[in-house]
Design a protein around this motif. Structure first.
Motif, PDB file in Angstrom:
ATOM      1  N   ILE A  35       1.161  -1.484  -0.029  1.00 50.34           N
ATOM      2  CA  ILE A  35      -0.359   0.216   0.449  1.00 50.34           C
ATOM      3  C   ILE A  35       0.890   1.650  -0.111  1.00 50.34           C
ATOM      4  CG2 ILE A  35      -1.668   1.752   1.645  1.00 50.34           C
ATOM      5  CD1 ILE A  35      -2.714  -1.293   2.335  1.00 50.34           C
ATOM      6  N   SER A  36       1.682   1.079   0.662  1.00 49.42           N
ATOM      7  CA  SER A  36       2.918   2.561   0.733  1.00 49.42           C
ATOM      8  C   SER A  36       3.524   2.460  -0.061  1.00 49.42           C
ATOM      9  CB  SER A  36       3.610   2.546   2.235  1.00 49.42           C
ATOM     10  OG  SER A  36       3.384   2.179   3.145  1.00 49.42           O
ATOM     11  N   ILE A  37       4.408   1.488  -0.971  1.00 46.07           N
ATOM     12  CA  ILE A  37       4.569   1.795  -2.022  1.00 46.07           C
ATOM     13  C   ILE A  37       4.006   2.270  -3.589  1.00 46.07           C
ATOM     14  CG2 ILE A  37       6.042   1.128  -3.361  1.00 46.07           C
ATOM     15  CD1 ILE A  37       7.338  -0.991  -1.172  1.00 46.07           C
ATOM     16  N   TRP A  38       2.729   1.130  -3.771  1.00 46.69           N
ATOM     17  CA  TRP A  38       2.307   1.512  -4.685  1.00 46.69           C
ATOM     18  C   TRP A  38       1.177   2.739  -4.426  1.00 46.69           C
ATOM     19  CZ3 TRP A  38       4.242  -3.554  -4.541  1.00 46.69           C
ATOM     20  CH2 TRP A  38       5.736  -3.551  -4.804  1.00 46.69           C
ATOM     21  N   GLY A  39       0.780   2.967  -3.213  1.00 45.57           N
ATOM     22  CA  GLY A  39      -0.415   2.979  -2.890  1.00 45.57           C
ATOM     23  C   GLY A  39      -0.977   5.100  -3.349  1.00 45.57           C
ATOM     24  N   ASN A  40       0.415   5.227  -3.893  1.00 43.76           N
ATOM     25  CA  ASN A  40       0.055   6.572  -3.813  1.00 43.76           C
ATOM     26  C   ASN A  40       0.055   7.749  -2.925  1.00 43.76           C
ATOM     27  OD1 ASN A  40       0.388   8.928  -5.565  1.00 43.76           O
ATOM     28  ND2 ASN A  40      -1.653   9.381  -5.985  1.00 43.76           N
ATOM     29  N   ILE A  41       0.160   6.853  -1.074  1.00 46.21           N
ATOM     30  CA  ILE A  41       0.263   8.297  -0.109  1.00 46.21           C
ATOM     31  C   ILE A  41       0.823   9.228  -0.528  1.00 46.21           C
ATOM     32  CG2 ILE A  41       0.601   8.002   2.062  1.00 46.21           C
ATOM     33  CD1 ILE A  41      -1.642   5.478   0.765  1.00 46.21           C
TER      34      ILE A  41
END
Length: 812
Positions: free
Chosen positions: A471-477
């Motif tokens: 989530i952190s890498i590919w989630g566009n946070i």
């Protein structure tokens, strides 16, 4: 004087039953009190009297409801409450909303739920009926005083919903026998409340408020009777019920805000939102310490404290929202009815006895003086409850700053960005709670073997770490605007919330062996984790789609809505909006709900989707000018496209439909073109123009037709319609001279060698028909709503588990 057309009987009936409910609740309080202290031979007689009085009170409250509904539904505007909160044009489904718009109606709703809960207690509370119902009946008496509307030694007590308008409102028309002919339409319902959520949200929320009284009443009964052990077990299902219902009510309010307010989301740390959240946080803490006491003997004092404080915070929230102190800081606080002293007394008559008993009996309350083992479930459950209380304390103190400022003459504030302040504090609460709800289920009461922890914790831990990293890498946070520290906290909170979900799911599979019926707490924790995941992802990846690509905007820098984040759409003109082209198609007035709907067509540039959204406006009433915008959203399984209007053209001036079309003109540099109010000079063609409207790089290809518009009055304007080449496709980007109602386009280069350029001119018949709107994308917001549902299912599973266990114990 005899007034024509008045219907006085419904009001007289209603007022009679208000008085009867006051008297009956006082008798019930006294009789339940006597039953608690009476000898066994007299106890039965006092209980019969108390129950009869409470039944009479319940019938009275229902009769008051019926009388007021009759008055509102029949448009009897001789009554101030009906005139002030309803109208003949109001849809039938919103008639109930008229009850909750006014303070008197909301007090009635609160009292109604106390009656329902009281009847259940009479049927099920057994030996705790008398002391618990003493507290409930006294609360009913206090609420009845809020509706009595009489003067006591020159001081007004309560506010009656059955007062006549002519007795409360000065004006010459009320001296006329036929005054009803002049007020036959009513003042109407607040535009914000004309939403289906506001028909169901207040009853559920007030059931949640009313239910906090029951754990409080059990705690008071335990202190009063000195039976410190017996009350805690029957209080657990009630605490779980209160947690579930109040939580549902709060999230219904969030859903209403999402659909009806321009928060740009579901939560804005509005003071009224905070006022309902804080008692819930404390009640959750109390429920967990209650479970700790039942299983280990620890934390009984904390349980007393949390249950007492949770109900007192409901009373304090009532003061905050009804005293008028939040009128300038909240969109849905009540106005001051002159009952502030009575509201303060409402708090004190419960606060003083509760804390006096708690302090006086503190040494009697059973406590284990040995410190809890740090590898025990009770230790970390207590820590979690303490964190919830501290979180609630921060929220209520910041929300109460207007009260402190009025008392002390100060100007304390959390800053212009109140939402940012709360987010930066509560993100650490989310981290702690996420980790605790994931770990604590695996711990045993009193002590947990280290080998047991290693056996069960590692797998959920590694799976959660992998999922949260994805989530952190590919989630566009994206929370860079808050700094690297806050961004790191967001990523840590994502891990903690994911671990809450996976850890509890693992507990059901690894420890309970899939026995979901016994996993109410774990299911509730999974839902809580999903709520945290939904909040973190939807808020940190929320994207503004409505960046101003045209440069035109009626908004100003420094206003609430930034002109850079709102796009202006001219009617019928497709406009670039990032991944979409957006077109304002038309507006339609719905005569039934008196809302004007604006059709906005969205078409993706890749051609894969096309849809329309219909944000609307409703004209304000209640003496305020302007209109209230209501959002609309396009729901997908993984995101929402959410939009609301931020500026409208003058509807009166554009009432005549614009039938104008674009006129195509072939021009050369240096030519002059005439329009109805002046002339347009073709100055030059500019490659990749740099301006406030557009920023291009060397890799971009854009041609601008630089023009000067001169009106008959001598006013000069500049315009630069564009031709932009992107991904092999040519895009026409218009420019608008709004003061002249002109839309200009640069259509194409017709003949480069001859210098022939094709442009388009559109003049409206008067004032340009346009709207300005903001568009958001909320990724994975459905995770939040699913989490709420799962959490409530888990809580109700826990309630049924407790009730089933109690029934089994009584049977044995």
């Amino acid at each position: 004087m005899e007034f024509v057309g008045e219907h006085l009987l419904p009001g007289q009936i209603g007022h009679f039953f208000v008085i009867l409910s006051l008297v009956a609740s006082l008798i019930a309080t006294f009789a339940f009190f006597k039953a608690t202290n009476a000898e066994a031979s007299l106890k039965s007689g006092w209980l019969k009297l108390a129950r009869l009085a409470f039944y009479a009170e319940t019938i009275s409250v229902l009769a008051v409801f019926a009388a007021l509904y009759y008055i509102i539904s029949n448009h009897l505007f001789e009554y101030k409450y009906a005139w002030q909160h309803s109208s003949r044009a109001l849809q039938v489904e919103y008639l109930l909303s008229c009850f909750w718009e006014g303070q008197e109606g909301s007090f009635m709703l609160w009292s109604f739920w106390h009656c329902v809960l009281g009847l259940i207690l009479i049927a099920r509370a057994k030996r705790w009926e008398a002391p618990v119902m003493t507290v409930v009946s006294f609360a009913q008496f206090c609420l009845a005083t809020m509706l009595i509307g009489i003067y006591f030694f020159g001081t007004k007590v309560g506010s009656s919903p059955f007062v006549l308008l002519r007795n409360e409102t000065p004006g010459p028309i009320f001296s006329q026998p036929n005054y009803l002919e002049f007020i036959r339409d009513g003042n109407g319902l607040n535009a914000l409340l004309q939403n289906y959520w506001m028909v169901i949200h207040p009853p559920v929320l007030f059931l949640g408020f009313a239910s906090t009284l029951i754990p409080f009443a059990y705690a008071m009964a335990g202190l009063w009777t000195r039976d410190h052990k017996g009350w805690a077990v029957p209080a657990i299902p009630w605490a779980a019920f209160s947690t579930a219902v109040l939580g549902v009510g709060i999230m219904m309010g969030a859903a209403w805000a999402y659909e009806s307010l321009t928060f740009g989301g579901y939560w804005a740390w509005d003071p009224v939102e905070n006022a309902s959240l804080v008692p819930w946080l404390v009640m959750v803490g109390g429920m967990h310490t209650n479970l700790v006491y039942r299983s280990s003997g620890y934390s009984l004092r904390a349980t007393y404290f949390f249950y007492i404080v949770s109900f007192l915070l409901v009373l304090y929230s009532t003061f905050l929202t009804r005293s008028g102190v939040l009128g300038d800081t909240s969109v849905h606080a009540f106005t001051d009815l002159g009952m502030n002293l009575q509201l303060v007394l409402f708090i004190l008559v419960f606060l003083v006895p509760a804390f006096w008993l708690l302090i006086a009996r503190r040494k009697e309350i059973p406590a284990i003086h040995k410190e809890e083992n740090t590898y025990s479930r009770e230790f970390w459950m207590f820590i979690g409850s303490l964190v919830l209380f501290l979180s609630a304390l921060v929220i209520i103190v910041s929300t109460s700053l207007p009260v402190f400022n009025k008392i002390f003459g100060t100007k304390w504030a959390v800053g212009e960005d109140a939402e940012g302040f709360h987010n930066q504090v509560q993100i650490f609460v989310a981290i702690i709670l996420g980790l605790l709800t994931g770990v604590t289920q695996y711990l045993k009461y009193k002590d947990t073997p280290r080998s047991y922890i290693r056996k069960h914790l590692y797998l959920p831990l590694f799976v959660s770490l992998a999922v949260s990293l994805c989530i952190s890498i590919w989630g566009n946070i994206d929370y860079d605007q808050k700094g690297i520290g806050f961004l790191a906290a967001i990523h840590l909170a994502i891990f903690a919330s994911v671990y809450s979900v996976i850890g509890n799911a693992g507990y059901i599979l690894l420890v309970l062996r899939g026995r979901v019926r016994a996993a109410g707490a774990s299911v509730a924790h999974i839902g809580f984790g999903l709520v945290l995941v939904g909040i973190l992802i939807s808020s940190s990846t929320k994207e503004i789609l409505s960046h101003n690509t045209t440069g035109m905007s009626p908004l100003k820098i420094g206003e609430k809505e930034s002109p850079l984040e709102n796009i202006t759409l001219v009617k019928g003109l497709a406009t670039d909006m990032g991944r979409y082209t957006a077109t304002y198609v038309k507006d339609t007035l719905n005569e039934r709900d008196r809302k004007r709907y604006y059709e906005i067509n969205f078409k993706s540039k890749n051609g894969k989707e096309e849809f329309s959204l219909f944000p609307d406006i409703i004209e304000n009433n209640k003496g305020s000018e302007g209109v209230t915008p209501n959002p609309d959203a396009r729901h997908y399984w993984n995101r929402d496209i959410f939009t609301y209007l931020t500026f409208l053209g003058d509807p009166e001036k554009i009432r005549a439909k614009d039938t104008s079309t674009f006129r195509e003109k072939v021009v050369r540099i240096g030519d002059t073109i005439f329009y109805s109010n002046g002339l347009i000079i073709m100055n030059k063609v500019v490659i990749n123009p740099q301006s406030d409207k557009h920023q291009f790089t060397a890799a971009d290809t854009a041609l601008a037709l630089d023009m000067t518009v001169i009106s008959k009055e001598g006013n000069r304007f500049t315009a630069q319609p564009l031709l932009k080449v992107e991904n092999g496709m040519v895009e026409v980007i218009p420019d608008t001279v709004m003061a002249q109602s002109l839309v200009l386009t640069f259509n194409k280069v017709q003949d480069q060698q001859k210098g022939l350029l094709e442009m388009g001119i559109k003049e409206t018949s008067g004032v340009l028909d346009f709207v300005t709107l903001k568009v958001y994308e909320f990724p994975f917001i459905n995770v939040l709503w699913i989490g709420v549902i799962v959490m409530m299912i888990g809580l109700f599973m826990s309630i049924f588990q407790r009730l089933k266990r109690s029934s089994a114990l009584r049977a044995s």
